[in-house]
Design a protein around this motif. Sequence first.
Motif, mmCIF file in Angstrom:
data_model
loop_
_atom_site.group_PDB
_atom_site.id
_atom_site.type_symbol
_atom_site.label_atom_id
_atom_site.label_comp_id
_atom_site.label_asym_id
_atom_site.label_seq_id
_atom_site.Cartn_x
_atom_site.Cartn_y
_atom_site.Cartn_z
ATOM 1 N N PRO A 184 36.715 30.893 42.062
ATOM 2 C CA PRO A 184 36.887 29.443 42.244
ATOM 3 C C PRO A 184 38.362 29.066 42.354
ATOM 4 C CG PRO A 184 35.275 29.891 40.538
ATOM 5 C CD PRO A 184 35.888 31.216 40.882
ATOM 6 N N GLY A 185 38.658 28.164 43.260
ATOM 7 C CA GLY A 185 40.030 27.691 43.419
ATOM 8 C C GLY A 185 40.782 28.324 44.564
ATOM 9 N N PHE A 186 40.205 29.393 45.163
ATOM 10 C CA PHE A 186 40.896 30.010 46.297
ATOM 11 C C PHE A 186 41.024 29.006 47.439
ATOM 12 C CE2 PHE A 186 40.528 32.039 50.479
ATOM 13 C CZ PHE A 186 41.724 32.734 50.492
ATOM 14 N N SER A 187 42.182 28.989 48.084
ATOM 15 C CA SER A 187 42.439 28.042 49.167
ATOM 16 C C SER A 187 43.326 28.687 50.219
ATOM 17 C CB SER A 187 43.137 26.789 48.603
ATOM 18 O OG SER A 187 43.703 26.021 49.631
ATOM 19 N N TRP A 188 42.867 28.671 51.472
ATOM 20 C CA TRP A 188 43.729 29.126 52.556
ATOM 21 C C TRP A 188 44.951 28.228 52.670
ATOM 22 C CZ3 TRP A 188 42.788 33.749 54.356
ATOM 23 C CH2 TRP A 188 41.488 34.244 54.403
ATOM 24 N N MET A 189 44.802 26.975 52.273
ATOM 25 C CA MET A 189 45.895 26.020 52.409
ATOM 26 C C MET A 189 47.081 26.410 51.531
ATOM 27 S SD MET A 189 45.726 21.881 51.967
ATOM 28 C CE MET A 189 44.284 21.740 53.024
ATOM 29 N N TYR A 190 46.817 26.699 50.258
ATOM 30 C CA TYR A 190 47.913 27.010 49.343
ATOM 31 C C TYR A 190 48.457 28.420 49.543
ATOM 32 C CZ TYR A 190 47.681 22.718 46.654
ATOM 33 O OH TYR A 190 47.755 21.401 46.275
ATOM 34 N N ASN A 191 47.607 29.350 49.932
ATOM 35 C CA ASN A 191 48.054 30.723 50.066
ATOM 36 C C ASN A 191 48.684 31.019 51.422
ATOM 37 O OD1 ASN A 191 47.131 32.534 47.629
ATOM 38 N ND2 ASN A 191 45.521 31.032 47.951
ATOM 39 N N PHE A 192 48.292 30.275 52.454
ATOM 40 C CA PHE A 192 48.762 30.575 53.798
ATOM 41 C C PHE A 192 49.398 29.365 54.481
ATOM 42 C CE2 PHE A 192 45.980 34.031 52.908
ATOM 43 C CZ PHE A 192 46.332 35.076 53.741
ATOM 44 N N MET A 193 48.625 28.287 54.613
ATOM 45 C CA MET A 193 49.034 27.170 55.453
ATOM 46 C C MET A 193 50.274 26.452 54.931
ATOM 47 S SD MET A 193 46.407 24.347 56.984
ATOM 48 C CE MET A 193 46.790 23.425 58.458
ATOM 49 N N ILE A 194 50.633 26.682 53.678
ATOM 50 C CA ILE A 194 51.809 26.040 53.093
ATOM 51 C C ILE A 194 53.065 26.327 53.914
ATOM 52 C CG2 ILE A 194 52.236 27.951 51.491
ATOM 53 C CD1 ILE A 194 53.267 25.831 49.486
ATOM 54 N N HIS A 195 53.120 27.484 54.589
ATOM 55 C CA HIS A 195 54.297 27.784 55.419
ATOM 56 C C HIS A 195 54.449 26.748 56.530
ATOM 57 C CE1 HIS A 195 55.492 31.632 53.685
ATOM 58 N NE2 HIS A 195 54.224 31.986 53.653
ATOM 59 N N ALA A 196 53.348 26.439 57.211
ATOM 60 C CA ALA A 196 53.394 25.457 58.292
ATOM 61 C C ALA A 196 53.646 24.050 57.754
ATOM 62 C CB ALA A 196 52.089 25.495 59.087
ATOM 63 N N VAL A 197 53.037 23.722 56.609
ATOM 64 C CA VAL A 197 53.250 22.405 56.000
ATOM 65 C C VAL A 197 54.714 22.229 55.634
ATOM 66 C CG1 VAL A 197 52.627 20.865 54.101
ATOM 67 C CG2 VAL A 197 50.878 22.328 55.146
ATOM 68 N N ASP A 198 55.312 23.264 55.056
ATOM 69 C CA ASP A 198 56.720 23.183 54.663
ATOM 70 C C ASP A 198 57.624 22.990 55.869
ATOM 71 O OD1 ASP A 198 59.023 23.665 52.709
ATOM 72 O OD2 ASP A 198 59.355 25.249 54.184
ATOM 73 N N LEU A 199 57.339 23.662 56.971
ATOM 74 C CA LEU A 199 58.165 23.487 58.170
ATOM 75 C C LEU A 199 58.082 22.055 58.681
ATOM 76 C CD1 LEU A 199 57.393 26.831 60.037
ATOM 77 C CD2 LEU A 199 59.552 26.184 58.945
ATOM 78 N N ALA A 200 56.872 21.492 58.688
ATOM 79 C CA ALA A 200 56.723 20.096 59.127
ATOM 80 C C ALA A 200 57.495 19.154 58.209
ATOM 81 C CB ALA A 200 55.246 19.720 59.160
ATOM 82 N N ALA A 201 57.380 19.373 56.897
ATOM 83 C CA ALA A 201 58.060 18.507 55.931
ATOM 84 C C ALA A 201 59.568 18.699 55.946
ATOM 85 C CB ALA A 201 57.512 18.775 54.529
ATOM 86 N N TRP A 202 60.032 19.851 56.355
ATOM 87 C CA TRP A 202 61.470 20.130 56.460
ATOM 88 C C TRP A 202 62.109 19.216 57.507
ATOM 89 C CZ3 TRP A 202 63.698 25.389 58.535
ATOM 90 C CH2 TRP A 202 65.009 25.568 58.066
ATOM 91 N N TYR A 203 61.404 19.031 58.609
ATOM 92 C CA TYR A 203 61.931 18.202 59.691
ATOM 93 C C TYR A 203 61.530 16.733 59.554
ATOM 94 C CZ TYR A 203 63.620 22.344 62.039
ATOM 95 O OH TYR A 203 64.316 23.486 62.340
#
Length: 360
Positions: free
Chosen positions: A170-189
């Motif tokens: 329980p609690g596994f998430s593709w978002m936190y383990n993987f997609m965070i890289h793309a989210v961080d790039l968007a938030a960086w800019y």
Amino acid sequence: MNNKKLTLGVLGLGEGRSIISAVLGSSYYELGNICDLNEDLCKKRMQEFNLTKYTTRYEDLLEDDTIDVIGIYTPDQLHAKHITQALKAGKHVICTKPVIVGLEDAKELLECQKSSGRHVFVGQSTRFFESIKHQRELYENNNIGELITVEAHYKNDSRWFLERDWSRRPGFSWMYNFMIHAVDLAAWYLPEIDEVFGYGTVSANTKAYDLNVEDYMTFVAKDKSSRFATIEGAYGGPCLDGDVEFPIECTLRGTTGISRGGYSKLKYYERTMDEAGRHDKAESFDDKHDYYFRFEKENHHAGEYQNYIEYFAKALEKGETPKPDLTEAFHTIGIMEAMKRSLETGKPVKVSAVMEEYGL
């Protein structure tokens, strides 16, 4: 460079393998002790890097007065506890992403950091990959004019991940383990992202493991000036070869140009327009392959880690706050919490409302 090197202790020797390599290859650091609960892994790292000591007790790192910085590479759910312990022991912290999984501990952690007078830097490693780093440097020199949109994705056939027992807890998430890289790039800019909306689906491949976790997702994230980013993830099925589509990719569209950088290919592309016409640029950094990928199968991308620990050391020398710090990292977590809620409700979600909910 300041003559005094920083001494860094490493907690967690799985991913910590890269940080050990980074420290040993840096003129800014000396390696202090290394620590993991798994003594066999400690001995393996000792042999691999020709080290002379290790410990299975985190307290040994905390009580070691020679250690200036602790690098935390433990399971995500333990980060808040381990960061707090390090700050209370008077250590600076470098922590792998995500710094925490959810915002429940964020306010208390931020208060602990402020009262300690120490820095917490979050190792968003993709920012420090050569082509992405190069893209940022050119952007800051106004190569594409005024930014209009950002397109960021992380797409990788990661079905192998589902073979691991802990990925099905329980609690596994593709978002936190993987997609965070793309989210961080968007938030960086777009650091003022304040609304997200998205769709996600669970493929039959993921359902086969009795998991009901979205493995294909697309979001639109809008900032306060109505600029927006598209953020995409795909993990449960085949993907194109990295020569055709970077697994991690960041495309910036501006008023006078467009640029693209990515991982894991060391390539950068750009098109700009001016009075003289159109200018196309393609750059390759293949000569740095062995700097970034020091281990088998291009994993444990230690060059990024060396780049970011050296950035951290230089920021301390200048009296600057290394970024992303906790405040910036928590905003990224807030964006992902809003993304999660959008998937659940089918509606746009305000990031500011999420942050206010947690007193941030």
